[in-house]
Design a protein around this motif. Structure first.
Motif, PDB file in Angstrom:
ATOM      1  N   PRO A 150      -4.011   9.077  -0.099  1.00 54.52           N
ATOM      2  CA  PRO A 150      -5.279   8.646   0.483  1.00 54.52           C
ATOM      3  C   PRO A 150      -5.584   9.213   1.878  1.00 54.52           C
ATOM      4  N   LEU A 151      -4.593   9.419   2.698  1.00 52.01           N
ATOM      5  CA  LEU A 151      -4.916   9.862   4.051  1.00 52.01           C
ATOM      6  C   LEU A 151      -4.725  11.362   4.243  1.00 52.01           C
ATOM      7  N   GLY A 172      -9.943  13.519  -3.957  1.00 59.77           N
ATOM      8  CA  GLY A 172      -9.855  12.193  -3.359  1.00 59.77           C
ATOM      9  C   GLY A 172      -9.051  11.246  -4.234  1.00 59.77           C
ATOM     10  N   LEU A 176     -24.262  18.002  -6.204  1.00 62.82           N
ATOM     11  CA  LEU A 176     -22.913  18.451  -6.526  1.00 62.82           C
ATOM     12  C   LEU A 176     -22.905  19.862  -7.104  1.00 62.82           C
ATOM     13  N   SER A 192     -18.449  23.474  -9.233  1.00 60.40           N
ATOM     14  CA  SER A 192     -19.333  22.648  -8.408  1.00 60.40           C
ATOM     15  C   SER A 192     -18.487  21.853  -7.420  1.00 60.40           C
ATOM     16  N   ASN A 193     -19.147  20.951  -6.692  1.00 57.43           N
ATOM     17  CA  ASN A 193     -18.408  20.129  -5.739  1.00 57.43           C
ATOM     18  C   ASN A 193     -17.810  18.877  -6.372  1.00 57.43           C
ATOM     19  N   LYS A 194     -17.833  18.820  -7.691  1.00 63.32           N
ATOM     20  CA  LYS A 194     -17.239  17.703  -8.406  1.00 63.32           C
ATOM     21  C   LYS A 194     -15.741  17.602  -8.097  1.00 63.32           C
ATOM     22  N   PRO A 208     -11.804  11.452   2.375  1.00 67.31           N
ATOM     23  CA  PRO A 208     -11.916  12.078   1.053  1.00 67.31           C
ATOM     24  C   PRO A 208     -13.203  11.615   0.362  1.00 67.31           C
ATOM     25  N   GLU A 209     -13.503  12.215  -0.782  1.00 64.89           N
ATOM     26  CA  GLU A 209     -14.611  11.732  -1.604  1.00 64.89           C
ATOM     27  C   GLU A 209     -14.078  10.670  -2.557  1.00 64.89           C
ATOM     28  N   LYS A 225      -5.557  15.222   4.230  1.00 64.20           N
ATOM     29  CA  LYS A 225      -6.674  16.159   4.215  1.00 64.20           C
ATOM     30  C   LYS A 225      -6.136  17.584   4.353  1.00 64.20           C
ATOM     31  N   LEU A 279     -14.247  17.695  -5.375  1.00 61.65           N
ATOM     32  CA  LEU A 279     -13.917  16.930  -4.167  1.00 61.65           C
ATOM     33  C   LEU A 279     -13.514  15.505  -4.496  1.00 61.65           C
ATOM     34  N   GLU A 280     -14.260  14.894  -5.420  1.00 60.71           N
ATOM     35  CA  GLU A 280     -13.961  13.529  -5.814  1.00 60.71           C
ATOM     36  C   GLU A 280     -12.588  13.467  -6.496  1.00 60.71           C
ATOM     37  N   GLU A 296     -16.613  24.256  -0.263  1.00 65.36           N
ATOM     38  CA  GLU A 296     -16.651  22.959   0.419  1.00 65.36           C
ATOM     39  C   GLU A 296     -15.229  22.467   0.727  1.00 65.36           C
ATOM     40  N   LYS A 316     -14.147  23.916   3.886  1.00 69.23           N
ATOM     41  CA  LYS A 316     -14.790  23.293   5.041  1.00 69.23           C
ATOM     42  C   LYS A 316     -14.167  21.946   5.374  1.00 69.23           C
ATOM     43  N   ARG A 317     -13.686  21.235   4.347  1.00 73.36           N
ATOM     44  CA  ARG A 317     -13.262  19.850   4.563  1.00 73.36           C
ATOM     45  C   ARG A 317     -11.764  19.665   4.698  1.00 73.36           C
ATOM     46  N   TYR A 318     -10.982  20.586   4.164  1.00 71.34           N
ATOM     47  CA  TYR A 318      -9.537  20.412   4.168  1.00 71.34           C
ATOM     48  C   TYR A 318      -8.879  21.444   5.067  1.00 71.34           C
ATOM     49  N   ASN A 344     -17.023  14.261   6.491  1.00 75.38           N
ATOM     50  CA  ASN A 344     -16.465  14.926   5.314  1.00 75.38           C
ATOM     51  C   ASN A 344     -15.078  15.501   5.573  1.00 75.38           C
ATOM     52  N   SER A 345     -14.845  15.939   6.814  1.00 71.26           N
ATOM     53  CA  SER A 345     -13.527  16.511   7.114  1.00 71.26           C
ATOM     54  C   SER A 345     -12.474  15.431   7.303  1.00 71.26           C
ATOM     55  N   PHE A 374       0.842  -1.185   0.000  1.00 69.67           N
ATOM     56  CA  PHE A 374       0.000   0.000   0.000  1.00 69.67           C
ATOM     57  C   PHE A 374       0.888   1.249   0.000  1.00 69.67           C
TER      58      PHE A 374
END
Lengths: 298, 436
Positions: free
Chosen positions: A74-75, A69, B88, A61-63, B184-185, A77, A65-66, A97, A100-102, B180-181, A20
């Motif tokens: 992977p880990l 990811g 989205l 948009s929030n597209k 990831p997505e 943020k 975010l994916e 967003e 808010k998330r990162y 969410n925090s 991994f």
């Protein structure tokens, strides 16, 4: 379950963990630039050899975010820098967003203010999270390593940062020549022999000013200005940059008709290979500073 | 043309009179051999008449939905009465106004409005339009929505006041924002979908892959998720020596709260009613008659919202799946006797085959879709769901203390979710995965 089995499971888990790590860690020190396919808008993720991260624009948009990811470890943020070229919705919306998330190290802005709901929400979120704001100005640079090893991001525009306030409730072009697009942060990312010109949504007006940089505009790759609109990417500018490859961030069947035929033919005139997010999906550029590879999703 | 058909008043009255007549004649000559069938038939006819009347009352309301304002620009004040639906690239609010009823408002993601907000809306009102493959009008009708407005001007007036539901949704939002925090997505959206049924923010590509592999039900809260929660809680409270009689009350309350949090969709309510009955039956020490439970669940739900029966495919699928699990599963259990139950693979296999067979006709008719890898996908994914849910839940809670702690707790869920998503996407790539 006897001892042998237990040992086997432990070994198996350890092997899985090692693989991994092998797969998630890039071996050689490379610069990765991802032009993300986020529809009609811009989002460009930069990962430096030392694993610093910068995201230029957040898309419409929030597209996005994916996509983060998919391309961030992977880990992870954290994004060290987010840079908003200019406050139009197709560049700023996804950032809200993300904020808010990162965990975000710093926000770099161009200094133009636009009175829209989305941009107000963006600024509010930045303030709420207490993230330092840096106003970019031509002549400044971001160094991701010592000046000798780089990479660095040189800011070429905007020239001044007098307070430009656009009182547009809509996203439309500003009145009296105050085009919001022309406040875009334009910069050149340099890593040894490799360079990318990133122009935001700047139009020919800014391109003309940039001609003053002369030979310094020369770049291997050009992010085509304003999604390939006909008011950007004029021939004199393209000749100066003379890119090997040109990347257009554009959404399929967008209502503006981007990219324009005129721009595409001008790009062909300077012999640039054209990559488009609407046709090619995400476009990933990996360079060690001397050799560069371009990968497309589709 | 109206899309809602009302049975004529004469017909309704006729059925009622007919029922009374049959019932009366039965009692008139009690000694007849067919006394019992007559009573049952007469009673059924009367109940049907009542059902028609009630359905007519609801449909009348639908057709009366102020048709004179359709296509006109209107200014009105309305309260957000359902959990905002944030996708989205846009958001949808169900706003209720006294004279207009419920209006579905489609608008941008920002500014963000919340449950209970009172908004001033200025824009064109329209009727929902059906597309060739989706009956949008019926889909909205089940929630009593007959009007829509796209990208109107919205201004915030005031917050309508805190209430229980608003508090609950606030908790849900802060819980999902912790997830969410940390993740990831698309892992974050996938986990939220498993835990609280928030599936609208899954990337399009993944939603399509779930459909192709017949695993969409995983991200819709169903009886499966509720039973996992109930069992985990029962074990947990049992473990800390909580008095038995309290455990059942607590689990009952948690199931109700969970149903509200998950948005009270048909499948959730059905599972909650049946799950609640199961818990109650255990407490009373009585046998749990599953058939009775299903009938009670259906009757209760239709009493509160008769539209579900006709307009909600989810309602039909949910009950069909439950019936499949109850009546078909015992047969398949015998079939698959030889399959090892390693990681409850045999149970997953039995459940999947039963549910798939029971729901196949409706899925095929409504969605025109048949997945040939559904059984394989479900057997590979279902056994890993409980662990993902458990660690995901712990991680989300840990996130309230510190995000770092949450990130550590959620690690096992992170790996399992990545595995599930990878599996769904890989199986969806198979060219024969789904026939349309």
């Amino acid at each position: 379950m006897n001892k042998k089995h237990k040992l086997l499971i432990v070994l198996l888990a350890a092997t899985a963990a090692v693989w991994f790590l092998v797969f998630t860690k890039s071996p050689a020190p490379t610069l990765k630039v991802n032009f993300l396919d986020v529809g009609q808008g811009d989002a460009i993720l930069i990962q430096t050899p030392k694993n610093q991260t910068m995201l230029i624009d957040g898309g419409p948009s929030n597209k996005v975010l994916e996509k983060l990811g998919k391309y961030l470890p992977p880990l992870s943020k954290r994004i060290d820098i987010i840079l908003l070229t200019h406050p139009h919705a197709d560049h700023v919306t996804g950032f809200i967003e993300i904020l808010k998330r990162y965990e975000i190290g710093a926000v770099i802005l161009g200094g133009a203010d636009l009175k829209t709901d989305v941009y107000a929400e963006f600024l509010n979120t930045v303030r709420k999270k207490d993230i330092p704001i840096i106003i970019a100005e031509a002549g400044e640079a971001i160094h991701f390593g010592s000046p000798a090893e780089g990479p660095e991001f040189d800011i070429l525009s905007p020239e001044q940062s007098e307070n430009l306030v656009f009182n547009e409730k809509s996203e439309g072009f500003g009145s009296a020549g105050n085009d919001v697009n022309d406040t875009s942060i334009v910069g050149k990312l340099i890593f040894n022999n490799f360079s990318i010109m990133l122009t935001g949504d700047a139009t020919f007006k800014i391109e003309n000013q940039l001609l003053a940089y002369g030979e310094n505009l020369k770049s291997d790759i050009l992010k085509v200005g304003h999604h390939g609109s006909k008011y950007s990417s004029f021939l004199s500018f393209l000749k100066m940059v003379s890119p090997e490859a040109a990347v257009i961030e554009v959404g399929a069947k967008n209502r503006y008709g981007h990219p324009s035929e005129a721009t595409l033919s001008r790009l062909k005139m300077v012999n640039a290979n054209i990559f488009r997010t609407d046709l090619n999906g995400d476009i990933e550029i990996i360079s060690n500073g001397f050799t560069t590879n371009i990968y497309k999703e589709k | 043309m109206d899309s809602f058909i009302i049975p004529a008043p004469l017909l309704r009255g006729g059925v009622l009179v007919f029922g009374i007549f049959v019932l009366g004649s039965a009692f008139f000559k009690k000694s007849q051999p067919n006394f019992l069938p007559k009573v049952v038939f007469g009673f059924a006819a009367i109940v049907m008449a009542f059902g028609m009347m009630r359905s007519a009352k609801f449909t009348e309301r639908a057709n009366a939905a102020s048709r004179d304002i359709i296509g006109k620009e209107v200014i009105f004040e309305a309260e957000v009465v359902k959990e905002p639906d944030r996708r989205l690239d846009f958001a949808q609010y169900v706003a209720e106004n006294k004279s207009l009823g419920r209006v579905l408002i489609k608008t941008g993601l920002y500014p963000e409005y919340f449950f209970g907000d009172i908004l001033k809306i200025k824009g064109k009102i329209a009727k929902p339009k059906n597309s060739p493959d989706f009956d949008y009008t019926s889909y909205l009708a089940k929630d009593d929505i007959y009007l829509i407005s796209q990208f109107p001007e919205i201004s915030f007036v005031r917050f309508g006041g805190a209430n229980f539901m608003a508090g609950l949704l606030k908790f849900k939002k802060s819980f999902t924002s912790k997830i969410n925090s940390i993740l990831p997505e698309p892992q974050a959206s996938f986990l939220s979908a498993l835990l609280v049924g928030a599936k609208k923010t899954l990337p399009e590509e993944l939603t399509a892959a779930l459909k192709r592999t017949g695993t969409s039900h995983i991200v819709a809260i169903s009886g499966y998720n509720i039973s996992i929660i109930a069992v985990v809680l029962m074990n947990f409270f049992g473990y800390i020596f909580f008095p038995r009689r309290f455990i059942f009350w607590i689990i009952g309350i948690i199931i109700i709260l969970f149903t509200l949090i998950a948005g009270a969709e048909a499948s959730v309510v059905r599972a909650a009613i049946m799950g609640g009955l199961l818990v109650f039956a255990k407490r009373e020490g009585r046998l749990y008659g599953v058939t009775n439970a299903i009938v009670l669940a259906a009757a209760t739900m239709l009493y509160f919202n008769p539209r579900l029966l006709r307009y909600d495919a989810g309602f039909e699928l949910s009950f069909l799946a439950a019936l499949g699990l109850i009546y078909l599963a015992p047969y398949f259990k015998k079939w698959f006797k030889k399959v090892p139950n390693f990681w409850s693979i045999r149970d997953s296999l039995t459940a999947t085959v039963s549910a798939q067979i029971a729901t196949f006709p409706v899925i095929f008719l409504v969605f025109g879709n048949f997945s040939s890898v559904a059984i394989l996908a479900n057997v590979l994914i279902l056994p890993t769901i409980p662990i993902a849910m458990l660690f995901g839940f712990l991680g989300g809670l840990g996130g309230f203390i510190s995000l770092k702690m949450g990130a550590v707790l959620i690690l096992p869920a992170h790996f399992i979710l990545s595995y599930q998503i990878w599996m769904v996407k890989t199986l969806a790539l198979l060219p024969f995965a789904s026939t349309l």
